[in-house]
Design a protein around this motif. Structure first.
Motif, short mmCIF file in Angstrom:
data_model
loop_
_atom_site.label_atom_id
_atom_site.label_comp_id
_atom_site.label_asym_id
_atom_site.label_seq_id
_atom_site.Cartn_x
_atom_site.Cartn_y
_atom_site.Cartn_z
N ARG A 78 0.82 -1.21 0.00
CA ARG A 78 0.00 0.00 0.00
C ARG A 78 0.86 1.27 0.00
NH1 ARG A 78 -5.17 1.45 3.96
NH2 ARG A 78 -5.88 3.22 2.70
N LEU A 95 -0.60 4.77 -0.81
CA LEU A 95 -1.58 4.50 -1.86
C LEU A 95 -3.00 4.49 -1.28
CD1 LEU A 95 0.42 1.69 -3.71
CD2 LEU A 95 0.24 4.12 -4.32
N ASP A 96 -3.96 4.65 -2.16
CA ASP A 96 -5.36 4.78 -1.72
C ASP A 96 -5.96 3.48 -1.24
OD1 ASP A 96 -5.28 3.73 -4.33
OD2 ASP A 96 -7.28 4.49 -4.79
N LYS A 97 -5.35 2.37 -1.59
CA LYS A 97 -5.83 1.05 -1.18
C LYS A 97 -4.69 0.05 -1.33
CE LYS A 97 -7.56 -0.33 -5.74
NZ LYS A 97 -8.72 -0.84 -6.49
N TYR A 155 -2.75 -3.05 -3.03
CA TYR A 155 -2.60 -3.59 -4.37
C TYR A 155 -1.79 -4.88 -4.32
CZ TYR A 155 -4.17 0.97 -6.09
OH TYR A 155 -4.91 2.10 -6.34
N GLN A 170 -2.93 10.41 -0.04
CA GLN A 170 -3.01 9.08 -0.64
C GLN A 170 -3.25 9.23 -2.13
OE1 GLN A 170 -6.11 7.08 1.55
NE2 GLN A 170 -4.73 6.47 3.18
N SER A 220 -3.80 6.93 -6.00
CA SER A 220 -4.02 5.63 -6.60
C SER A 220 -2.78 5.22 -7.39
CB SER A 220 -5.24 5.66 -7.53
OG SER A 220 -4.93 6.34 -8.74
N GLN A 245 -2.68 3.94 -10.29
CA GLN A 245 -2.83 4.36 -11.68
C GLN A 245 -2.50 5.85 -11.84
OE1 GLN A 245 -5.10 2.71 -9.85
NE2 GLN A 245 -4.99 0.67 -10.80
N GLU A 246 -2.95 6.65 -10.89
CA GLU A 246 -2.67 8.09 -10.94
C GLU A 246 -1.18 8.35 -10.80
OE1 GLU A 246 -3.73 12.17 -8.41
OE2 GLU A 246 -4.74 10.28 -7.93
#
Length: 207
Positions: free
Chosen positions: A74, A125-127, A129, A189, A191, A193-194
Motif C-alpha cells: 500500500r 496508496l489509496d488502497k 494492491y 493518498q 491511486s 494508476q494516478e
C-alpha cells in the motif's frame, strides 16, 4: 503521527505483518495479524537495543518474508543514504534533491522519515494492491529516479518484501543512538494508476 497511524497509512489491512529486530548480527523476525502487536514488538525491540524494522508488504502466510509470499502493498517507497561517504552528505541535501524530483513529475508530496542517518520516502496508496499490480509502477519509479540522478538505493524501491525502520524507535548503528522519526507527514493518498500516469511513459512497462 504516532507509529500505528503511520503504519496504517503505508500497510495493507489483510494478511500477516512482519516486524524484525537486529542486534549484533542476530535477527529476530515475527509475524502478526494486528498492527498493535507490530507496534508493541517494535517498542520492545527498541528497549532491548535492537534496530526495529517492518516489512512494507503484508504476507499470505506468517512463515517467511519472501516476495512470492507478499499479499498486498500500500505504498511506493525510496531509501536515500546520507553521510560523508554517501551520495548526499546531509539529509537536507537529500530532501532538496527529492523535492526537485517529485516537483518535476508533479507527484504528491511524500511522507518522509528521518532514519537516523538517511531518509525513507513513502507515497501512501489509496488502497492495497497486489504485488503484480504494484511491481511495474515501482520499477518505473526506480527507473525515473536513476534516469534523473536522484541517488536512491536501487535495491529497495522495487523489493516487495523490503523492510525499513520503524518510526519512534532508535537507530543503533553507532555508539550514540539516533531517533527514527517522521519529519514530513502529508496524509496524502494516491491511486497506483494516478501515480503511474505521472511517470515518463517510456519507463512504464506494459501491464
Amino acid at each position: 503521527m504516532d507509529t500505528k497511524q503511520f503504519l496504517s497509512t503505508v500497510l495493507g489491512d489483510e494478511g500477516y505483518y512482519c516486524v524484525a529486530g537486529f542486534k549484533d548480527g542476530n535477527v529476530v523476525q515475527k509475524f502478526y495479524g494486528s498492527l498493535d502487536s507490530v507496534v508493541e514488538t517494535a517498542a520492545n525491540f527498541d528497549l532491548e537495543g535492537r534496530d526495529a524494522y517492518f516489512a512494507l508488504g503484508t504476507f499470505v502466510e506468517g512463515t517467511n518474508r519472501k516476495a512470492d509470499n507478499v499479499q498486498h502493498l500500500r505504498a511506493l517507497f525510496l531509501d536515500i543514504d546520507c553521510g560523508a561517504d554517501k551520495p548526499y552528505p546531509t539529509q537536507h541535501e537529500a530532501i532538496i534533491a527529492l523535492r526537485e524530483f517529485y516537483t518535476k513529475y508533479k507527484m504528491p508530496r511524500p511522507t518522509v522519515v528521518d532514519s537516523g542517518y538517511g531518509v525513507h520516502v513513502y507515497w501512501a496508496l489509496d488502497k492495497s494492491y497486489s504485488r503484480e499490480e504494484w511491481l511495474p509502477v515501482a520499477n518505473a519509479l526506480k527507473a525515473a529516479c536513476l534516469q534523473d540522478g536522484l541517488q536512491i538505493d536501487p535495491s529497495v524501491t522495487s523489493d516487495a518484501a523490503r523492510i525499513l525502520r520503524v518510526p519512534d524507535t532508535r537507530n543503533f548503528k553507532k555508539s550514540i543512538p539516533k531517533q527514527v522519526k517522521v519529519i514530513v507527514n502529508t496524509k496524502v493518498q494516491v491511486s497506483l494508476q494516478e501515480f503511474a500516469a505521472k511517470l515518463p511513459t517510456e519507463l512504464i512497462p506494459v501491464l
